[in-house]
Every structure is written in C-alpha cells, then in structure tokens.
Design a protein around this motif. Structure first.
Motif, short mmCIF file in Angstrom:
data_model
loop_
_atom_site.label_atom_id
_atom_site.label_comp_id
_atom_site.label_asym_id
_atom_site.label_seq_id
_atom_site.Cartn_x
_atom_site.Cartn_y
_atom_site.Cartn_z
N ALA A 149 0.83 -1.21 0.00
CA ALA A 149 0.00 0.00 0.00
C ALA A 149 0.87 1.26 0.00
CB ALA A 149 -0.92 -0.02 1.22
N TYR A 150 1.99 1.20 0.71
CA TYR A 150 2.88 2.37 0.77
C TYR A 150 3.43 2.71 -0.61
CZ TYR A 150 7.20 4.99 1.39
OH TYR A 150 8.21 5.91 1.26
N VAL A 151 3.93 1.73 -1.34
CA VAL A 151 4.47 1.98 -2.68
C VAL A 151 3.37 2.47 -3.61
CG1 VAL A 151 5.56 0.91 -4.69
CG2 VAL A 151 6.32 0.31 -2.38
N TRP A 152 2.24 1.84 -3.55
CA TRP A 152 1.09 2.23 -4.40
C TRP A 152 0.70 3.67 -4.11
CZ3 TRP A 152 -4.33 -0.60 -4.16
CH2 TRP A 152 -5.13 -0.12 -5.20
N ASP A 153 0.58 4.01 -2.83
CA ASP A 153 0.16 5.35 -2.43
C ASP A 153 1.20 6.39 -2.86
OD1 ASP A 153 -0.30 7.58 -0.10
OD2 ASP A 153 -2.13 6.46 -0.56
N TRP A 154 2.48 6.09 -2.60
CA TRP A 154 3.53 7.04 -2.97
C TRP A 154 3.52 7.31 -4.47
CZ3 TRP A 154 7.56 6.00 -6.34
CH2 TRP A 154 8.50 7.03 -6.50
N TYR A 155 3.39 6.25 -5.27
CA TYR A 155 3.43 6.42 -6.72
C TYR A 155 2.25 7.24 -7.22
CZ TYR A 155 3.33 5.41 -11.68
OH TYR A 155 3.29 5.53 -13.05
N THR A 156 1.05 6.92 -6.76
CA THR A 156 -0.13 7.64 -7.26
C THR A 156 -0.09 9.12 -6.87
OG1 THR A 156 -1.34 6.85 -5.32
CG2 THR A 156 -1.67 5.66 -7.39
N LEU A 157 0.42 9.41 -5.68
CA LEU A 157 0.58 10.81 -5.28
C LEU A 157 1.67 11.50 -6.10
CD1 LEU A 157 0.29 10.52 -1.40
CD2 LEU A 157 -1.27 11.80 -2.88
N GLU A 158 2.73 10.79 -6.36
CA GLU A 158 3.86 11.36 -7.07
C GLU A 158 3.50 11.74 -8.50
OE1 GLU A 158 7.85 12.68 -7.14
OE2 GLU A 158 6.59 11.97 -5.47
N VAL A 159 2.70 10.93 -9.18
CA VAL A 159 2.34 11.21 -10.57
C VAL A 159 1.06 12.05 -10.67
CG1 VAL A 159 3.48 9.14 -11.41
CG2 VAL A 159 1.03 9.05 -10.83
N ILE B 47 -4.72 15.61 -1.74
CA ILE B 47 -5.37 15.60 -0.42
C ILE B 47 -5.25 17.00 0.17
CG2 ILE B 47 -5.52 14.41 1.80
CD1 ILE B 47 -3.80 12.19 0.58
N PRO B 48 -6.21 17.87 -0.10
CA PRO B 48 -6.08 19.25 0.38
C PRO B 48 -6.31 19.41 1.88
CG PRO B 48 -8.15 18.96 -0.81
CD PRO B 48 -7.39 17.69 -0.98
N ILE C 285 5.19 10.56 1.91
CA ILE C 285 3.72 10.64 1.76
C ILE C 285 3.14 11.27 3.02
CG2 ILE C 285 3.62 8.61 0.25
CD1 ILE C 285 2.56 7.00 2.59
N PRO C 286 1.92 11.84 2.95
CA PRO C 286 1.32 12.49 4.11
C PRO C 286 1.14 11.54 5.29
CG PRO C 286 0.14 13.08 2.12
CD PRO C 286 1.08 11.99 1.74
N LEU C 287 1.21 12.08 6.49
CA LEU C 287 0.99 11.30 7.70
C LEU C 287 -0.36 10.58 7.66
CD1 LEU C 287 1.59 10.56 10.70
CD2 LEU C 287 0.51 12.75 11.32
N MET D 14 -3.47 3.46 5.86
CA MET D 14 -3.00 2.10 5.55
C MET D 14 -2.99 1.20 6.78
SD MET D 14 -0.06 2.80 2.69
CE MET D 14 0.80 4.10 3.58
N LEU D 15 -3.14 1.78 7.96
CA LEU D 15 -3.30 1.01 9.18
C LEU D 15 -4.78 0.75 9.48
CD1 LEU D 15 -0.73 2.79 11.54
CD2 LEU D 15 -0.39 0.67 10.26
N VAL D 16 -5.57 1.80 9.32
CA VAL D 16 -6.98 1.73 9.72
C VAL D 16 -7.78 0.79 8.83
CG1 VAL D 16 -9.13 3.06 9.86
CG2 VAL D 16 -7.03 3.98 10.83
#
Length: 389
Positions: free
Chosen positions: A337-347, A352-353, A363-365, A371-373
């Motif tokens: 999930a971390y890699v997926w989230d980082w990539y989608t935010l990066e591109v 997330i305003p 990535i944002p806190l 990804m825990l909840v």
C-alpha cells in the motif's frame, strides 16, 4: 369435537364456520403486502380513494387465498400440520370465495383505471395460489414467492394511482424483493430438518443452514446498500438511508440469534424499515438540507475521519479479540500500500487538500494512518462476523 363435515373441524353451526374462516386472517403475514400497497399509493402522491380501496381488498383476498391454500395442502394433502381449523370442504369454499373477491376487484380496477391495472394486480393471486404445492418445492419459489407478492403489491398500489411506473417505485420493488428474500431464507432455516425429510428444496436445504444464513444476510446487505446508493443518486429522499440503518441494527442483533428468534426480529425490523421509508417519502424531513460540512476542521479534517473509523476498527478488534490477526494483516499489506500510495501521489493521480501537511517517508501522515486503519477495519469486521463468540 373434530368433524370432517361442513366448514369447521372444531364445532358446528354458523359461529364455528365464521371462526374457521377468520382463523385464516394472520396480521403478521398479511400486513407487509397491504402496507406495500398503501406505500405505492403514497409514492404516487395523488391518492384516489376508489382504486386505493379496490387494490387493497384485492391484495387482502390474494393473501387470504395463499394462506388457505397453504394450510389446505400442508394439512389435508401432505399431512405436515398437526391440526387445521377448516375441513377440506371449508378450505375449498374459502378459496372460491376469496378468489371471487379478488377477481371482482381486479376487473373493477380494469374498468376504473385500465387493463394494465388488472394485469399488474393479477400476479399477487397467482403467486399466492401456486405457492403450495408448486412454488414451495423449488428454492427460488419457496424463497422469493412471498417477497415477490410484496413487490407486486407495491407496484400495483402505485400503478392504480399514477397509471405508470416510475424509477423510484421500480427501485423500491426490487429492494423489497431482495431484502425480504433474505428474511425468508432465514425463516426457512428453522424448518431445515423437516423440509429436507419431505423433499422441500428450500435454500436452507440446498445450501445447508450455515451457508443459507450467510446468503440471506448478503441479500439483506445488498438491499440496504442499494437504499444508500440510490439516496446518494437522488432517486430516493435523503432521509431514506435512516430506514436502512434501522433495519441494519435489527439485523445485527438477529445475526447471532437462533433461527426462530432471528426471524421474529427480522420480520419486525422489516416493519420498521417500511415505516421509515413511508415517513421519508411522505414527510421528506431532510429535503433541501445540506450535508454536514466537516471541512470546518481545516487541516485536521482527514485526520478526524481516520480517528473516527480507527476507533470503530479498535472496538471491532477488541470485541473479536483479533489484535494479532490485524497486526499480521497490516504488516503484509502496508509495504504494498505504501508503494502504491507514494506512486499515485507522485504522478498526480489524486490530491489531499484537507490535511495537516506533515509528511513521513514521502507521503502524508494521514496516508500512513489510512493504511493502518483500513486493513484493521476489514479484519475486525471479518472476525466479528466469523468468530466463535
């Protein structure tokens, strides 16, 4: 004294015959279809008294026919029931009388409203008359017979007022069919052993009681979710999801209950469901009301939603004693999930305003908490539904 002559098996004379005939009026069985007929008229907004009464009486006659025929088959033909208040002649007399009332009302609706009104009313009697011994031997007929009668009562009650079908009434009819089929499946689980012994192929017999209950709650879940989704789409009034929430609470209590108690709870929950839908359509209490705007929390908005859902996840894990299962699941899911989230935010797939602006490992806190909840919430729900407690 038991007699097989005349109308009543217990007693003689007009009084005994009247008691035998009225014994086939069961409010718990008859109220939902009659309420659905009235609900259809409410949906149509303009209520004309004559078609309303004619359709209501036709629905009652169809239900009476169904109950008499079911009792006649189960006692006089199959020998399933231990007793019955009416003789075979009494049952046949009641069937003829109720059918005559039904067709008189159906024909009158054809004259007052139009031929389609007769056609949309007719399935109620057909389903009722054929329930036993034809439809109740097949899983679909045994399960969906009564719910389809409720749905047709709703459609007929609407059509005799509006002389058309709207997306709203069609959606409500479909939801009633799906939801009540779930309730009927739970009801059939209490008779699993007997039904199996006489060759009835209910869903409970075909799937087994455990899988049948899971299937039943899946049907009810689909129905409740459909109410929410259609309210979001604007098909249903904004307050309609309150009916789904109320039924969902009752279903949650019924989930662990034995079949007989679960059926009692779900039937009464269906009454509440219908009543709240009527109130939502008739009064429209939230019409024009804006959605609650939690963005007043500013940069803490996203964090607040995670705290709320995280608290629910924690309660579920505590109830199911599934902390270790959740920890293992999160440990496996988190890196992906971390890699997926980082990539989608990066591109730039999404932004997330409403966040604090605190970032950790790129990535944002809030995304780390997300990804825990989410996995914890899923594990909590799964273990609560499938645990031994």
């Amino acid at each position: 004294m038991v007699t097989e002559h005349g109308i009543a098996r217990h007693g003689a004379g007009p009084g005994a015959a009247l008691r035998a005939f009225t014994s086939q009026i069961h409010p718990v069985f008859m109220l939902p279809p009659l309420a659905a007929s009235a609900f259809g008229a409410v949906l149509a907004v303009r209520v004309d008294a004559l078609p309303f009464v004619l359709h209501l009486v036709a629905a009652f006659a169809a239900l009476y026919t169904a109950h008499v025929k079911d009792g006649y088959v189960d006692f006089h033909l199959r020998g399933e029931d231990e007793d019955h208040p009416m003789t075979a002649l009494g049952c046949r007399t009641a069937l003829v009388g109720a059918s005559a009332v039904f067709f008189a009302c159906a024909i009158a609706l054809g004259v007052v409203v139009g031929p389609v009104a007769t056609l949309v009313t007719l399935p109620g009697w057909i389903v009722g008359y054929l329930h036993a011994p034809q439809l109740d031997l097949h899983p679909v007929g045994a399960t969906a017979g009564y719910p389809s009668g409720v749905s047709f009562a709703l459609l007929g009650g609407y059509y005799v007022q509006a002389e058309a079908f709207s997306p709203v009434v069609l959606a409500f009819a479909a939801i009633f069919l799906v939801t009540l089929s779930g309730v009927k499946t739970v009801d059939d689980t209490k008779d699993h052993d007997y039904d199996r012994s006489i060759g009835k192929r209910t869903v409970a017999v075909v799937l087994g009681p455990g899988r049948a209950r899971s299937f039943a709650y899946a049907l009810m879940g689909v129905g409740m979710f459909a109410v929410l989704a259609l309210a979001i789409e604007g098909v249903f009034p904004p307050s309609a999801p309150a009916a789904a929430v109320a039924f969902g609470i009752v279903a949650a209590f019924a989930y662990r209950a034995p079949p007989r108690l679960a059926t009692m709870l779900l039937v009464r929950g269906a009454y509440v469901f219908l009543a709240l839908l009527v109130a939502a359509v008739w009064f429209r209490p939230l019409a024009g009301a804006p959605l609650p705007d939690i963005t007043v929390l500013g940069p803490y908005t996203y964090l607040a939603t995670e705290v709320m859902f995280g608290s629910v996840a924690a309660l579920l894990l505590w109830h199911a004693r599934a902390w270790w299962a959740a920890a293992r699941t999160v440990a496996v899911v988190y890196p992906v999930a971390y890699v997926w989230d980082w990539y989608t935010l990066e591109v730039g797939v999404f932004a997330i305003p409403m966040r604090t602006g605190i970032e950790l490992l790129g990535i944002p806190l809030e995304e780390h908490l997300f990804m825990l909840v989410v996995p914890a919430f899923v594990v909590g729900v799964h273990e609560t539904l499938n645990g031994d407690d």
